[in-house]
Write a protein that holds these residues in place. Structure first.
Motif, short mmCIF file in Angstrom:
data_model
loop_
_atom_site.label_atom_id
_atom_site.label_comp_id
_atom_site.label_asym_id
_atom_site.label_seq_id
_atom_site.Cartn_x
_atom_site.Cartn_y
_atom_site.Cartn_z
N GLU A 65 68.23 68.13 55.27
CA GLU A 65 68.14 69.34 56.09
C GLU A 65 67.74 70.52 55.21
OE1 GLU A 65 68.47 69.67 59.31
OE2 GLU A 65 69.66 67.97 60.02
N SER A 83 58.61 62.87 59.10
CA SER A 83 58.03 64.20 59.32
C SER A 83 58.88 65.26 58.65
CB SER A 83 57.97 64.52 60.81
OG SER A 83 57.12 63.65 61.48
N LEU A 84 58.22 66.30 58.19
CA LEU A 84 58.90 67.50 57.74
C LEU A 84 58.81 68.50 58.89
CD1 LEU A 84 57.70 67.99 54.06
CD2 LEU A 84 59.91 67.16 54.89
N VAL A 86 59.87 72.27 60.26
CA VAL A 86 60.31 73.61 59.87
C VAL A 86 60.75 74.36 61.13
CG1 VAL A 86 59.60 75.79 58.82
CG2 VAL A 86 58.72 73.62 57.92
N GLU A 95 56.17 70.72 63.32
CA GLU A 95 56.00 69.65 62.35
C GLU A 95 55.00 70.12 61.30
OE1 GLU A 95 55.65 64.90 62.57
OE2 GLU A 95 54.09 65.99 63.66
N ILE A 105 58.36 61.34 50.18
CA ILE A 105 59.07 62.47 50.76
C ILE A 105 60.40 62.61 50.04
CG2 ILE A 105 60.07 61.06 52.61
CD1 ILE A 105 59.73 63.50 54.45
N VAL A 109 58.46 66.54 47.60
CA VAL A 109 58.12 67.53 48.62
C VAL A 109 58.34 68.95 48.12
CG1 VAL A 109 58.77 68.41 50.90
CG2 VAL A 109 58.54 65.96 50.52
N SER A 110 59.43 69.18 47.43
CA SER A 110 59.75 70.52 46.96
C SER A 110 59.33 70.73 45.51
CB SER A 110 61.24 70.79 47.14
OG SER A 110 62.00 69.85 46.42
N ALA A 116 65.93 71.84 49.82
CA ALA A 116 64.85 71.47 50.75
C ALA A 116 64.47 72.68 51.60
CB ALA A 116 65.31 70.34 51.65
N ALA A 118 62.66 72.18 54.50
CA ALA A 118 62.44 71.69 55.85
C ALA A 118 63.38 70.52 56.13
CB ALA A 118 60.99 71.24 56.02
N ARG A 119 63.46 70.17 57.40
CA ARG A 119 64.21 69.00 57.83
C ARG A 119 63.27 67.79 57.73
NH1 ARG A 119 66.18 66.88 63.57
NH2 ARG A 119 68.27 66.25 62.93
N ALA A 120 63.74 66.70 57.13
CA ALA A 120 62.97 65.47 57.06
C ALA A 120 63.59 64.47 58.00
CB ALA A 120 62.94 64.93 55.63
#
Length: 127
Positions: A65, A83-84, A86, A95, A105, A109-110, A116, A118-120
């Protein structure tokens, strides 16, 4: 496939590197199934392989999250899609990225930074 330290012996009948033969085969198949991992040279692969485990991901599983520390990197196999997502200031969600067997992922990703952004979430499950 998940790049994370193994916690204890998950499986019986371990071989010399702390894995059993089934786990070793599963990791080898995952390296072939993820295009990013498949592109690694043998020396690079040998560094990562002991740290990898296979994980079954189900549709709807949240990998992380926004604001959480990213502790794992996931390398989707064939058919797996994540999916990421936001969330904007007004509460709507968008998405931002879709990741499949071509990538990874998580920590990647960061750019290796926490937390993080975004939510994955897993859209299509598998290993």
């Amino acid at each position: 496939m998940v790049g994370r330290p193994r916690r204890g012996a998950d499986l019986n009948n371990e071989n010399n590197n702390g894995r059993n033969d089934v786990a070793t085969l599963s990791v080898a198949l995952q390296f072939a199934g993820n295009r990013l991992l498949a592109s690694l040279k043998p020396a690079e692969r040998s560094i990562l392989e002991p740290l990898m485990t296979c994980a079954l991901l189900n549709r709807g599983d949240v990998l992380f999250e926004p604001g959480e520390d990213v502790t794992h990197t996931y390398f989707p196999g064939p058919g797996v899609v994540a999916s990421l997502v936001v969330t904007m200031a007004d509460g709507r969600a968008v998405e931002a990225a879709t990741i499949g067997r071509e990538g990874a992922i998580g920590g990647i990703v960061s750019a290796g930074n926490k937390p993080a952004f975004a939510r994955a979430v897993v859209q299509i499950g598998g290993t």
